[in-house]
Structure formats: C-alpha cells, structure tokens
Design a protein around this motif. Structure first.
Motif, mmCIF file in Angstrom:
data_model
loop_
_atom_site.group_PDB
_atom_site.id
_atom_site.type_symbol
_atom_site.label_atom_id
_atom_site.label_comp_id
_atom_site.label_asym_id
_atom_site.label_seq_id
_atom_site.Cartn_x
_atom_site.Cartn_y
_atom_site.Cartn_z
ATOM 1 N N LEU B 14 0.688 -1.267 -0.069
ATOM 2 C CA LEU B 14 -0.076 0.085 0.071
ATOM 3 C C LEU B 14 0.824 1.341 -0.146
ATOM 4 N N THR B 15 1.922 1.181 0.568
ATOM 5 C CA THR B 15 2.995 2.285 0.743
ATOM 6 C C THR B 15 3.442 2.829 -0.282
ATOM 7 N N LEU B 17 2.073 2.007 -3.337
ATOM 8 C CA LEU B 17 1.011 2.448 -4.010
ATOM 9 C C LEU B 17 0.996 4.178 -3.745
ATOM 10 N N LEU B 18 1.020 4.243 -2.520
ATOM 11 C CA LEU B 18 0.760 5.811 -2.003
ATOM 12 C C LEU B 18 2.022 6.594 -2.677
ATOM 13 N N ALA B 22 1.867 10.155 -9.163
ATOM 14 C CA ALA B 22 0.705 10.963 -9.489
ATOM 15 C C ALA B 22 -0.159 11.070 -8.284
ATOM 16 N N SER B 23 0.300 10.494 -7.098
ATOM 17 C CA SER B 23 -0.685 10.684 -6.052
ATOM 18 C C SER B 23 -0.696 11.707 -5.296
ATOM 19 N N ALA B 24 -0.112 12.044 -4.099
ATOM 20 C CA ALA B 24 -0.379 13.184 -3.156
ATOM 21 C C ALA B 24 0.160 14.332 -3.931
ATOM 22 N N ASP B 26 -0.451 15.929 -6.377
ATOM 23 C CA ASP B 26 -1.281 16.764 -7.314
ATOM 24 C C ASP B 26 -1.642 18.126 -6.918
ATOM 25 N N SER B 27 -0.621 18.749 -6.291
ATOM 26 C CA SER B 27 -1.017 20.150 -5.722
ATOM 27 C C SER B 27 -1.528 20.867 -6.869
ATOM 28 N N ALA B 28 -2.347 21.782 -6.522
ATOM 29 C CA ALA B 28 -2.833 22.592 -7.524
ATOM 30 C C ALA B 28 -1.986 23.784 -7.867
ATOM 31 N N ASN B 29 -0.774 24.174 -7.295
ATOM 32 C CA ASN B 29 -0.085 25.321 -7.171
ATOM 33 C C ASN B 29 0.948 25.500 -8.242
ATOM 34 N N ARG B 33 -1.009 24.958 -13.968
ATOM 35 C CA ARG B 33 -2.005 24.003 -13.395
ATOM 36 C C ARG B 33 -3.267 23.961 -14.463
#
Lengths: 236, 278
Positions: B14-15, B17-18, B22-24, B26-29, B33
């Motif tokens: 799982l880690t 995968l995390l 592309a995971s976490a 994805d900040s919109a900053n 963007r």
C-alpha cells in the motif's frame, strides 16, 4: 426489474470494454482508498497497541473516543477537511482542495479510528492471555509489542479489510473534498452518484456491481495470502 | 520472514502505491495547473460540459477541471477563492457577487428554458394555463404533489420567484403536497418520476434525463422561463492565487465565435438544450 437485468449486462460490458475513462476511475478508487488504508494502518496499529498496553490518565476516555469515531459520518469528515483545505481555511495555501490528496486525507481520518479501535481490542485481549508469560520472561516493551502484533497478524488483516471496506464504499467525503472532477477526482462511488442523478439507473447499478467485484477481488487476494502464509508457517 | 508475510506485505504494498508519482503530489499550485471551473448541474447533466471544455482545450491548450454543484454553492465557493472562474445561472446572486467585489464582471454565455414537467395525464391541467404563474396556481389549487429542489440553486431560485408572482409561498406553509428534496436536479427528477409528481426543471437537465417514467413537459413557453447562464472570473485582487489569465481566455472563447457556435450546434436527440447569445 428491467433495470436489474440491464445493470448486469452494463457491468459486463464495462468490464470487457477496458474503456480508458472507466479504468482510470477504478484505478483512482483503488489508489485513494488503499493509500488511505495504508496511512491509517501506519497510525492506527501503533496507536491501538499503545492504548491497549500503556496505562495513563484519561485512557478510558481515549478508548471511548476511538470507539465512537469508528462511526464518524463521512459527510461530516468531508465538510471539516473541506473547510480546512478551502482557500479561506487554515491550509488553503497548499491548494489541495479538489485533488486526490484531499480525498486520501479525508478517508485516512475515516479509517484510522476503525484500525486503532479494533487493534486496541485485539491487542488487549492477547495481553490478558499472554501478559503473565511475557512478564515472567522479563520482555521489554518492544519485544512485548512485536510478539503480540505477530500473534494478532491474522486478526489485524481483518481490521485492514474493515478499514478498506469503509474507504472504498463511502461517497460523502470524497464527493465534498474531491469534487467528482472528470479525469481528476472521479471515483466509483461518485460516478455512481452522478449516473443516478442523470437518471441512468442501470449504468449506476452496473458500476455498483463492478465496485462489489473490486472489493471481492481485494478480499480474495488477502485471503489467499493469509491462507498460504498460514500453511507455510504450519510447515516451518 | 514467513510469519511476517501477511502482516507486513499489505502495508508495504500500500505504501508503494501511495508513493506513486501521480498521487499526493497533485498540488494545484504548480505553474501551469489546470483551470478550476465551478459550474452547475444542468450544464454537466446536459452532456454539454465535457465536449465544450475539450473543444476549448483543443483551441487553447488550457486544461479545465470542473466541479459541479448548485449555483448558490458554487458562488459560495467562489467567494472563498476555491475556483478560478464560475459559470452559473442565478442572476440575483450573481449581481450580489459582483457588487461585493468577488468578480469583476459577468458575461452572458447562453440561455436555456425553465419548464414545468409532470405526469402525462396532467390532473392539474397545467398544459392549458395562460401563463406560468397560473400553471403553478393550478398545481397548488389541487393540490397535487410538487417536488422542489429546495437547495438554493439557480433553478430553485427561479422556481421560488415564479411562486411569488403567483402570490404563493408553499415552502413556508408546511404543506404536504410541496416537498423539498434539498438535493440536485437529478435526485429531484428521480423522485418526481417515482411519485408521478410535478416539478420545475430546465431544458439542459431534462433533455438528457433518462429515468422519465410517465413525466412530460407540460409548460415551457413565456418570457419568464428564460434561464440565462453567465461566466464570472474570480477577482484576482481578492485572491491572488487565481489563474486570471487562463480564466479570461475561457471567457473570451465562450463568448466569442468558437464557443458560441459550439453551444448553438450542441444537440441532444436532435434538440438543442441551450441557445447561444450571439
């Protein structure tokens, strides 16, 4: 009745189509929920074991809180995470609202109490059984914790699955913090809600069937790993 | 190691995968963007939104991500600065939004048609009513079951203003025939369909709605049933993180010849749910 029949053919068609949009929705569902469960385990296992074994003031209250939070309403968690991540909120500058990261955060909050509370119960029960023995061996806290968690590993797999079930099935939190954006934050449950809102009931139900199959696959995989590991352990 | 397998393999997997890129992250900053658009259910449910934004992307290279809620909710999120630009249909709330300085100006993009739908048998005889206020009065006179959004959406606001013209306010009367779902157009249409009740909707949502049961369009003509959609870029002076440049390009494109001809040419089963404004 017709809707049910159509739903099964829709589910079948979706599964064999390998439609890219559909696969990306399934992929995101798995990514978000599995990530949330992984994070929840990283926090929940040690937290649950600690509360089970340590003695500190207010421990009873912490247990009560953990047990209560197993029933956190997803829509409330979604709302709180939303308010924190909104541009007007304290963490707004991170720009995380309407991203998969926000969805993972919300589901982690939902799943962690389930993992922690069930882990606490399991470890506490084992302590009753083995505590005397471990104390007589003069085992330190690390040995004690490792031994108990090792012994509880099969029960803890069920805990992980309970957390996964909670995460993959909820719609309230991911809808609010993710926004159900096509190609970005749309997951199985929010897609089902969208299809229902457009009156495409058989498509919605078809997606529901696929979601159940997905959960079935994950559970079967864990069961197979468990069974084979159990056999190997017995032979060793 | 054998004993460790079941308990460790899952979290490790799982880690991994995390940690996938592309995971976490994805900040919109980051610099280029996607443009974040807040818009309303009718635009999405009609099926217009996806192809329209794809066409904009083809022309300009700007990717747009759309979040869909009722107009009231979208404007509220716009006030917090959670969108770069909003496309809504709630004229009074839009004017207040501009007056409060949250957006610089509103630009008319298209109109659709509000309509009363209900059971084909039409027990209230709405079809022959002289005007829309008269039609609502006939439903209240029965009274016959009427399902309302009750969610401060643009459609809900329009419905309430028409009841007011008829001199009625059934939402305040705690009556049994007037039911507020407090949810989106789709949920409301599903309930009307299941109960064979009257409801108030607009052409974008209705033309693409599949679960109609025995419901039909009963009243859809008249000047009061025009449903104007406007696009408002969020004021960058209030929220300096908004992508003002890309938002302006979306406004120019939608109100210009490319966007307008796309809207005019969009059809569901041979009927155009939206009318372009140029």
């Amino acid at each position: 009745m017709e809707t049910f029949v159509t739903a099964f053919s829709e589910a079948g068609a979706l599964l064999v189509s390998f439609d890219r949009d559909f696969l990306s929705i399934v992929g995101l569902s798995l990514r978000v929920s599995l990530s949330a469960v992984a994070l929840a385990c990283l926090i929940g296992f040690p937290l649950g074991a600690f509360v089970a074994l340590a003695r500190f003031p207010g421990r009873g209250f912490v247990i009560l809180l953990l047990n209560t939070f197993m029933g956190l309403p997803p829509v409330v968690v979604g709302l709180i995470v939303f308010l924190v991540l909104s541009r007007a909120g304290p963490l707004g500058v991170l720009g995380l609202l309407f991203t998969p990261a926000a969805m993972i955060i919300a589901q982690t909050i939902l799943v962690t109490p389930i993992v922690a509370a069930l882990t606490r119960q399991i470890v506490a029960d084992l302590w009753v059984e083995y505590g005397e023995h471990l104390r007589s061996l003069d085992a330190g806290p690390v040995t004690t914790l490792t031994t108990l968690i090792m012994d509880a590993r099969y029960s803890l797999t069920t805990v992980v699955l309970a957390g996964f079930g909670r995460a993959i099935a909820e719609v309230g939190a991911v809808m609010i913090v993710g926004g159900n954006i096509d190609h970005a934050t749309r997951v199985m449950t929010t897609a089902i809600a969208l299809e229902t809102s457009q009156g495409n009931l058989s498509t919605a139900l078809g997606l529901g069937i696929v979601l159940l199959l997905l959960a079935l696959t994950v559970n079967a995989a864990v069961q197979i790993i468990n069974t084979s590991a159990g056999k190997r352990a017995a032979l060793a | 190691m054998n004993i460790l397998t079941p308990i460790l393999s899952l979290p490790l997997l799982l880690t991994a995968l995390l940690a996938s890129p592309a995971s976490a992250a994805d900040s919109a900053n980051d610099g280029d963007r996607a443009l974040l658009l807040g818009t309303t259910t009718s635009v999405e449910n009609s099926g217009l939104l996806g192809p329209l934004l794809d066409a904009f992307h083809d022309d300009t290279g700007i990717e747009v991500r759309a979040v869909v809620r009722g107009s009231g909710a979208i404007l509220q999120l716009g006030r917090s600065g959670d969108f770069d630009v909003v496309l809504v249909h709630h004229p009074n709330a839009e004017k207040a939004f501009i007056a409060d300085g949250h957006g610089a100006a509103r630009h008319l993009v298209m109109t659709s048609k509000f309509m009363i739908i209900g059971p084909a048998k039409d027990p209230a005889n709405v079809r022959t009513a002289p005007d829309v206020a008269g039609a609502l009065a006939r439903i209240a006179g029965g009274p016959f079951a009427f399902i309302s959004r009750g969610d401060q959406s643009g459609t809900n606001a329009a419905e309430r203003s028409l009841w007011a013209i008829a001199g009625l306010s059934p939402w305040a009367d705690r009556t049994r025939w007037y039911r507020e779902t407090g949810s989106g157009m789709g949920a409301t249409l599903n309930m009307a369909s299941a109960l064979s009740a009257y409801t108030f909707t607009e052409s974008g949502s209705w033309n693409s709605f599949s679960n109609r049961g025995d419901l039909e369009i009963l009243f859809a003509e008249g000047p009061r049933l025009a449903n104007p959609y406007s696009i408002i870029p969020i004021n960058p002076e209030r929220h300096d993180h908004v992508a003002a440049g890309a938002a302006t390009r979306l406004v120019d494109w939608l109100t210009g010849p490319a966007g307008q001809s796309f809207i005019a040419g969009f059809q569901i089963d041979g009927t155009p749910p939206f009318i372009s404004v140029r």
